[in-house]
Design an enzyme around this catalytic site. Structure first.
Site, PDB file in Angstrom:
ATOM      1  N   GLY A 158      33.709  29.521  40.966  1.00  9.38           N
ATOM      2  CA  GLY A 158      35.042  30.044  41.249  1.00  9.38           C
ATOM      3  C   GLY A 158      35.442  31.052  40.197  1.00  9.38           C
ATOM      4  O   GLY A 158      34.592  31.704  39.590  1.00  9.38           O
ATOM      5  N   CYS A 159      36.725  31.170  39.967  1.00  6.39           N
ATOM      6  CA  CYS A 159      37.252  32.131  38.997  1.00  6.39           C
ATOM      7  C   CYS A 159      36.641  31.891  37.617  1.00  6.39           C
ATOM      8  O   CYS A 159      36.696  30.784  37.097  1.00  6.39           O
ATOM      9  CB  CYS A 159      38.770  32.006  38.932  1.00  6.39           C
ATOM     10  SG  CYS A 159      39.515  33.004  37.630  1.00  6.39           S
TER      11      CYS A 159
END
Length: 193
Positions: free
Chosen positions: A23-24
């Site tokens: 993810g981020c």
């Protein structure tokens, strides 16, 4: 260039490199920077076709890169399997190309192995989690050979520690850090480390 095979340096420590996309990268970086034995974490891009991609380019999803972190760690203080344990506990490996509200191929769950040892450990760990039915849905985390890692722009580095009061940090990253402290307190750096 960092040697990705374990090597003994002049201080007698074994330096290794691991690369994870979960993810981020602001979230993933904050998590791994907190662990004892982790010497550095760089946010960047891996697994795509564009040379020297920018953040703006990878956000389109067209370059094929994942937001990822490259972790340099001392294998005598923390093992690759410890890093895998933290990786799977601090993101959702069952959602394809998304983490929470972050959607797109750049937010995929992927382990980029640097050695056959890492590939085998990652495969075995995913099999273990699957057999144990740790998650209610199938794990979609990919395992791929590490390719060129492009370090992200300077403002992405150490993002959480420099921007804790921003909305995204407060609402998304801080809860991950609280979960990390709850589950892995014995693996965390002491204050000031």
């Amino acid at each position: 260039m960092i040697n990705t095979d374990p090597t003994l340096n002049s201080l007698g420590t074994t330096t290794e490199v691991a690369t994870f996309a979960g993810g981020c990268f602001w979230c993933t970086e904050a998590v791994f920077l907190s662990l004892t034995g982790v010497k550095s974490v760089e946010s960047g891009y891996i697994g795509g076709k564009t040379i020297n991609p920018t953040y703006k380019e990878i956000c389109t999803g067209e370059t094929g890169h994942a937001e990822a972190v490259q972790i340099t760690f001392d294998g005598n203080e923390i093992s690759f399997s410890d890093l895998l344990q933290v990786f799977f506990a601090t993101h959702d490996p069952t959602t394809l190309n998304r983490q929470g509200n972050d959607v797109g191929t750049q937010y995929r769950s992927e382990i980029f192995y640097h050695t056959e040892h890492q590939r085998k450990f990652a495969e075995d760990y995913i099999n273990l989690l699957t057999v144990a039915q740790t998650f209610s849905k199938p794990i979609v985390t990919k395992i791929s050979k590490a390719s060129h890692f492009y370090v992200a722009e300077d403002y992405h580095q150490n993002y959480y520690n420099l921007n804790k009061s921003l909305g995204y940090c407060s609402y998304v990253i801080t809860p991950k850090m609280e979960k990390l402290r709850e589950l892995f307190s014995s693996k965390l750096k002491k204050s000031g480390s």
